[in-house]
Motif scaffolding. Sequence first.
Motif, short mmCIF file in Angstrom:
data_model
loop_
_atom_site.label_atom_id
_atom_site.label_comp_id
_atom_site.label_asym_id
_atom_site.label_seq_id
_atom_site.Cartn_x
_atom_site.Cartn_y
_atom_site.Cartn_z
N ASN A 64 0.82 -1.23 0.00
CA ASN A 64 0.00 0.00 0.00
C ASN A 64 0.86 1.27 0.00
OD1 ASN A 64 -2.19 -1.83 0.44
ND2 ASN A 64 -1.67 -1.84 2.60
N THR A 65 0.22 2.36 0.46
CA THR A 65 0.96 3.62 0.65
C THR A 65 0.87 4.01 2.12
OG1 THR A 65 -1.03 4.72 -0.08
CG2 THR A 65 0.73 4.52 -1.70
N LEU A 66 1.64 5.02 2.49
CA LEU A 66 1.82 5.31 3.91
C LEU A 66 0.49 5.58 4.65
CD1 LEU A 66 4.49 7.77 5.30
CD2 LEU A 66 2.34 7.38 6.40
N SER A 67 -0.30 6.51 4.12
CA SER A 67 -1.51 6.87 4.87
C SER A 67 -2.48 5.68 4.98
CB SER A 67 -2.23 8.06 4.22
OG SER A 67 -1.35 9.16 4.16
N VAL A 68 -2.48 4.84 3.93
CA VAL A 68 -3.33 3.64 3.97
C VAL A 68 -2.85 2.73 5.11
CG1 VAL A 68 -4.03 1.57 2.71
CG2 VAL A 68 -3.85 3.76 1.51
N ALA A 106 2.79 17.85 13.40
CA ALA A 106 2.80 16.53 12.75
C ALA A 106 2.44 16.76 11.29
CB ALA A 106 1.78 15.61 13.40
N PHE A 107 2.83 15.85 10.43
CA PHE A 107 2.47 16.00 9.03
C PHE A 107 0.94 16.05 8.91
CE2 PHE A 107 2.10 14.73 4.58
CZ PHE A 107 3.06 15.55 4.02
N PRO A 108 0.41 17.02 8.14
CA PRO A 108 -1.05 17.20 8.12
C PRO A 108 -1.83 15.92 7.84
CG PRO A 108 0.01 18.98 6.93
CD PRO A 108 1.10 18.02 7.33
N SER A 109 -1.31 15.08 6.94
CA SER A 109 -2.04 13.86 6.62
C SER A 109 -2.21 12.98 7.86
CB SER A 109 -1.30 13.08 5.53
OG SER A 109 -1.99 11.92 5.21
N ASP A 110 -1.19 12.93 8.71
CA ASP A 110 -1.29 12.12 9.93
C ASP A 110 -2.35 12.70 10.85
OD1 ASP A 110 0.81 10.88 8.75
OD2 ASP A 110 2.20 11.06 10.43
N ARG A 111 -2.36 14.02 10.91
CA ARG A 111 -3.36 14.67 11.78
C ARG A 111 -4.77 14.36 11.27
NH1 ARG A 111 -3.32 19.88 15.30
NH2 ARG A 111 -5.54 19.89 15.77
N PHE A 124 5.07 4.69 15.00
CA PHE A 124 5.89 5.77 14.43
C PHE A 124 5.63 5.92 12.94
CE2 PHE A 124 8.01 4.85 18.36
CZ PHE A 124 8.47 6.09 18.78
N ASP A 125 5.55 7.18 12.52
CA ASP A 125 5.54 7.50 11.10
C ASP A 125 7.00 7.75 10.72
OD1 ASP A 125 5.65 8.76 8.67
OD2 ASP A 125 3.94 10.07 9.02
N LEU A 126 7.56 6.80 10.00
CA LEU A 126 8.99 6.88 9.67
C LEU A 126 9.24 7.42 8.26
CD1 LEU A 126 10.18 3.43 11.10
CD2 LEU A 126 10.30 5.65 12.21
N ALA A 127 8.28 8.20 7.75
CA ALA A 127 8.45 8.76 6.40
C ALA A 127 9.81 9.45 6.26
CB ALA A 127 7.33 9.75 6.09
N HIS A 128 10.20 10.16 7.33
CA HIS A 128 11.47 10.89 7.29
C HIS A 128 12.58 10.16 8.05
CE1 HIS A 128 10.11 14.65 5.36
NE2 HIS A 128 8.94 14.21 5.79
N GLY A 129 12.29 8.94 8.47
CA GLY A 129 13.28 8.20 9.25
C GLY A 129 13.87 7.02 8.49
N TRP A 142 6.05 3.72 6.87
CA TRP A 142 6.92 4.71 6.20
C TRP A 142 6.67 4.64 4.69
CZ3 TRP A 142 8.48 0.33 8.76
CH2 TRP A 142 9.13 -0.67 8.01
N CYS A 143 7.06 5.71 4.02
CA CYS A 143 6.96 5.69 2.56
C CYS A 143 8.35 5.39 2.00
CB CYS A 143 6.43 7.03 2.04
SG CYS A 143 7.51 8.40 2.47
N SER A 144 8.40 5.18 0.70
CA SER A 144 9.70 4.80 0.12
C SER A 144 10.17 5.80 -0.93
CB SER A 144 9.60 3.41 -0.50
OG SER A 144 8.68 3.42 -1.55
N TYR A 145 9.44 6.92 -1.06
CA TYR A 145 9.83 7.86 -2.13
C TYR A 145 10.77 8.95 -1.65
CZ TYR A 145 5.42 9.68 -0.18
OH TYR A 145 4.41 10.04 0.67
N LYS A 146 11.03 9.01 -0.35
CA LYS A 146 11.95 10.04 0.16
C LYS A 146 13.37 9.44 0.18
CE LYS A 146 8.26 11.96 3.01
NZ LYS A 146 7.97 13.21 2.31
N TYR A 147 13.86 9.14 1.39
CA TYR A 147 15.23 8.63 1.48
C TYR A 147 15.38 7.27 0.80
CZ TYR A 147 15.89 12.45 4.75
OH TYR A 147 15.96 13.69 5.31
#
Length: 428
Positions: A108-112, A137-142, A222-227, A245-250
């Motif tokens: 899936n994707t992070l928010s899902v 917090a990232f708005p989507s998480d909120r 934890f939301d590890l999008a940036h981790g 976490w997502c995979s499109y950043k780091y």
Amino acid sequence: MLNIIYGSMEAIKDFRLLDKADELLEFKNEFNIPYHDKGNFTYFCGNSLGLQPKSSVSYVQREMEDWAKYGVEAHLKAHNPWVNYHEFLTEKMAEVVGAKPIETVVMNTLSVNLHLMMVSFYRPTRQRRKILIEYSAFPSDRYAVESQIKFHGFDPSDSLIILNPDTGLDTVGFSTIEEVFQKHGEEIALVLIGSVNYYTGQAYPIHKLTKLAHHYGCKIGFDLAHGAGNLLLNLHDDGPDFAVWCSYKYLNSGPGSLSGCFIHERHCYNFEIPRFIGWWAHDKINRFKMSSDLKLMPGAEGWQLSNPPILPMACMLASLELFHKAGMKKLRAKSLQLSGYLISLLIQLNHPKINILTPFSDEERGAQVSIQIRDADKSIYEKLSTHQIISDWREPDVIRVAPVPLYNSFQDVFHFYTILKEILKDYE
Ligand SMILES: Cc1ncc(COP(=O)(O)O)c(C=O)c1O
């Protein structure tokens, strides 16, 4: 490795030496640097969209060829058979986040995934119904946590607790967090923290937070999008209940690419945990018998819904192989040097227009350095862009710069500093 002393003049002189000593420098050649045909662009947005590994094209091409060659039979006959393609990612993904393979899945994707995890781990009661999230917090998480609170029939206005920054600061000290738990610990059902805050760049201590949350009987995720792919994570040992976490950043897996999901081993064999289910959660050996009797798979795979999307997974496989080759320990060591170097240069600059939001200590930051611009003057960011520096602006007043150890050099950082210094002369 050379030691950087914050604010030392030596640090300013040393970028050539630092690059020379960098055993990861050659990884830069594995990536496509944007606009390389149009000038000397320097990319610092790996915290937003990671660069394209050159190899990802051939990884995707291979799946396209297998599709052309075998059609549906590629599920079994492809070079990497599609039917369980996600398994090719599991071990390397687990390695990046310090988890066991049983605890890790790409889907899936992070928010899902965040919603799926909250379905399982946010089980509010009237007495213990609150969710604790961080300030900014990232708005989507909120949005996601508020919608979960409402879904359970509660009101975010009295069921959401925000971890506010310390007085006069933009970051949150651990003693502030402890105070919040002393006051509200018994009412909190779930703690959800971004391991590195997307705005300030503050990295939170996963182990300490997890211990604290569990001490008060709260679940923690934890939301590890940036981790992920940035910090040296140790999810299994640190023990949070879940992470996404997502995979499109780091993780450099392409725009909108897939999410990783961690579920701690202690939950992996508990089939009673409520969850939303799709056919990919069912026993993989017998899945195609198409029985309506569900047999859940143990581990994170037991939370899968759908069959895996092969093309983004091919991109991810290309990238994870680079992480495996470089190793997270070395990447993190270089990353700390790069961001430390940038911070020391900015301290030297000592310009009244800029304020570094990101904490200086190693434990409290990832690759990203957030530079607050006084009077929210976006023109400084715009001038950086004109000078071929690709960074980003986050409202209301922050330039985020993320030197990424896989493809940024100390020379890149020094170049950024030199350009910024020139630009700031117009603001004296
Ligand atoms: C910290 C954080 N959380 C959540 C998201 C949302 O991710 P997605 O759109 O993949 O669901 C992002 C996206 O950038 C993010 O940075």
